[in-house]
Design an enzyme around this catalytic site. Structure first.
Site, mmCIF file in Angstrom:
data_model
loop_
_atom_site.group_PDB
_atom_site.id
_atom_site.type_symbol
_atom_site.label_atom_id
_atom_site.label_comp_id
_atom_site.label_asym_id
_atom_site.label_seq_id
_atom_site.Cartn_x
_atom_site.Cartn_y
_atom_site.Cartn_z
ATOM 1 N N GLU A 157 0.854 -1.315 0.139
ATOM 2 C CA GLU A 157 -0.029 -0.039 0.110
ATOM 3 C C GLU A 157 0.664 1.025 -0.071
ATOM 4 O O GLU A 157 0.520 2.335 0.684
ATOM 5 C CB GLU A 157 -1.078 0.050 1.219
ATOM 6 C CG GLU A 157 -2.000 -1.191 1.204
ATOM 7 C CD GLU A 157 -2.602 -1.334 -0.093
ATOM 8 O OE1 GLU A 157 -2.853 -0.130 -1.059
ATOM 9 O OE2 GLU A 157 -3.034 -2.475 -0.216
ATOM 10 N N GLY A 158 1.994 1.284 -0.822
ATOM 11 C CA GLY A 158 2.751 2.401 -0.840
ATOM 12 C C GLY A 158 4.019 2.175 0.289
ATOM 13 O O GLY A 158 3.539 2.140 1.388
#
Length: 571
Positions: A434-435
């Protein structure tokens, strides 16, 4: 070890940090009365301890299994998931219009906190569904919402997000999946996606994939990306799962941890028969997907809290039970439980303080989601600013606490049978997906410092300064202000080089602010309140000064990073 739901801690943070009673005073969240909140926290705690926690071990040792017919979950998971759906635990924060209870997102966050602390890998499934609901609620057509949200809101169907491809990791703009018009308003989707959590399983009758793809003649990069709704099974005339939609799970990854969460390689349209629906406008995919991604980033930060809670509980149980050596300096030479030794107490109190600080930060961010939904002044910008802090710092703390948990166990922590190592293996992915946390830091200094011309950052600094009493916290918030101003004016390389230590500084300052607020409210002689005061004192006296030590790194020039050519790193 028996999992103990952290109900008292959750309720205290909801009251003092989120200030849930303020939300309950509004028409939108009037149902979140004290008795309802208490019933939700107690109820999900009993459910998690009774049904999900006992599956954590089999989830790790047996794990999800790929077959030609699809992914098969370990014994007991399908039944436990059905009980989750039947118990209404997926409906807490879902919209009332689609069968949800419409309660605050912050309360839903506490529910996921409990489920994930009991069984982190399993809890990833409903966590992703929450994001799919959010994306469809904001960007889906009325027809899409009516067809899918009632089933997603209850958890009967599960949702996924499909961004990553073999050649396109964090560079989403490099994706190659395609969507071609079929002439009837639907699209033919084709491509391969990797690292899709719960991309396939046998616990629900349908899986709703949200897929990024390119349409014909789309511009390059992220500007040319569209978002599509692609169910595993197409819906029949009655709205029920019908024909297979040509979405196949090619394999699942063999991972370090999170074995109960199948991480899938999905192939769309192998037989040219994968049909999707456009969500939002063509080429508007990144805007729609960011709604889901921002939700996911908060919930990944929450995963750090979940794993920290589980690791702390296990370490405390072991330290209370394990007897070894007399306490140094004691008159008695009788061996004592290791919890009596100063260094073990240091580790345990650090675990408690860091877990509580991270929980306060993530819950605070969740509360800003609710306040933004109420159009409270400044809440949306505050949410934007603290999201990278919650994701990155929450997961960094999860890894630190899981590692400390192994240390408390000593050599037994390195032995799989004690269960301490699972927390560390499960936690290690959270700073990556998620980044990555480096991307979160880059987002903080590249976009979030400049929100509102710098007013969002200035408002957070002002809020912390207005309440801060501890001298080190006062010094830290001033240091954050100076470093933030420096980085905002710095060149690109210098700004990015200092971004990660600055993110940690600002995260600790925010956690310290929220911990100090809790400390002022922690009155009385109850053991919970005594531990809360000790954790707050430890955080302010020991963890806040550590963050002050990052000031030099946050303001250092990037020159040293490029003082040698790339090839020299292999020297």
């Amino acid at each position: 070890m028996t999992f103990v739901p952290p109900v008292a801690e959750q309720r205290f943070v909801l009251d003092t940090v989120v200030r849930l009673p303020e939300l309950a005073a509004t028409d939108r969240f009037a149902a979140a009365s004290d008795d309802v909140v208490e019933a939700v926290l107690e109820g999900v705690g009993q459910f998690a301890a009774g049904e999900w926690a006992p599956l954590a071990r089999i989830g790790d040792t047996v794990g999800a299994r790929w077959t030609p017919e699809g992914v098969r979950m370990p014994d007991g998971f399908a039944r436990a998931y059905r009980d989750y759906v039947d118990g209404g635990w997926g409906t807490i924060g879902a919209p009332e219009a689609w069968g949800g209870q419409g309660l605050p997102f912050a309360l839903q966050t506490a529910v996921l906190d409990t489920l994930g602390a009991a069984n982190m890998g399993f809890a990833l499934c409903p966590t992703l569904t929450v994001g799919a609901i959010e994306a469809l609620q904001h960007h889906g057509s009325p027809e899409q919402q009516a067809a899918y949200l009632p089933h997603l809101s209850t958890g009967e169907w599960t949702g996924t997000m499909n961004l990553t491809e073999p050649q396109a990791g964090s560079d989403v703009g490099a994706l190659r999946a395609t969507a071609t018009p079929r002439g009837d308003g639907t699209w033919s989707v084709k491509g391969t996606k990797i690292y899709i959590s719960f991309g396939d399983h046998d616990m629900a009758p349908n899986i709703v994939h949200l897929v990024l793809a390119r349409t014909p003649d789309a511009p390059p990069g992220t500007r040319g990306i569209s978002l599509f709704l692609v169910p595993k099974y197409r819906l029949d005339a009655a709205g029920n799962p019908g024909d297979f939609n040509d979405v196949r799970v090619v394999s699942i990854e063999h991972k370090m941890g999170l074995h109960a969460s199948p991480t899938c390689v999905l192939s769309f349209g192998d037989d040219g028969d994968c049909i999707g629906e456009l969500i939002g406008p063509e080429h508007g995919g990144m805007r729609a997907m960011f709604t889901m991604m921002n939700n996911a980033r908060l919930n990944v930060g929450l995963q750090g809290v979940q794993v920290a809670e589980g690791a702390t509980q296990r370490a405390v149980a072991y330290a209370l039970d394990r007897v070894q050596s007399p306490r140094a300096g004691a008159n008695s030479r009788e061996s004592v439980a290791i919890v009596e030794h100063p260094d073990v107490r240091r580790m345990l109190l650090r675990m408690k303080a860091q877990t509580q600080g991270a929980r306060a930060l993530v819950y605070y961010a969740a509360g800003q989601v609710d306040r933004a939904g109420l159009n409270e002044a400044g809440a949306r910008d505050r949410l934007e600013l603290v999201t990278p802090l919650a994701k990155a710092h929450g997961t960094d703390i999860g890894n630190e606490i899981a590692s400390l948990g192994i240390q408390v166990h000593g050599g037994m922590g390195y032995v799989e049978e004690t269960g301490a190592a699972q927390y560390f293996r499960d936690a290690r992915i959270t700073p990556i997906y998620e980044g990555t946390n480096g991307i979160q830091a880059a987002d903080l200094v590249g976009r979030k410092l400049g929100l509102g011309g710098g007013s969002a950052f200035a408002a957070l600094i002002a809020d912390i300064r207005a309440e801060a009493e501890h001298p080190d916290l006062i010094e830290l918030v001033s240091a954050c202000e100076r470093v933030g101003t420096h980085l905002a004016a710095a060149g690109h390389d210098d700004r990015l080089a200092g971004s990660y230590p600055f993110l940690t500084m600002l995260s600790v300052a925010t956690c310290g602010w929220l911990m100090e607020r809790q400390g002022r409210a922690a009155t009385g002689d109850a053991p919970f309140m005594a531990m809360k005061r000790a954790a707050v004192r430890f955080y302010l006296d020991q963890i806040v000064p550590e963050a002050l030590g990052l000031r030099a790194a946050a303001m250092a020039s990037a020159d040293v990073l490029y003082a040698v050519p790339a090839a020299a790193f292999a020297a």
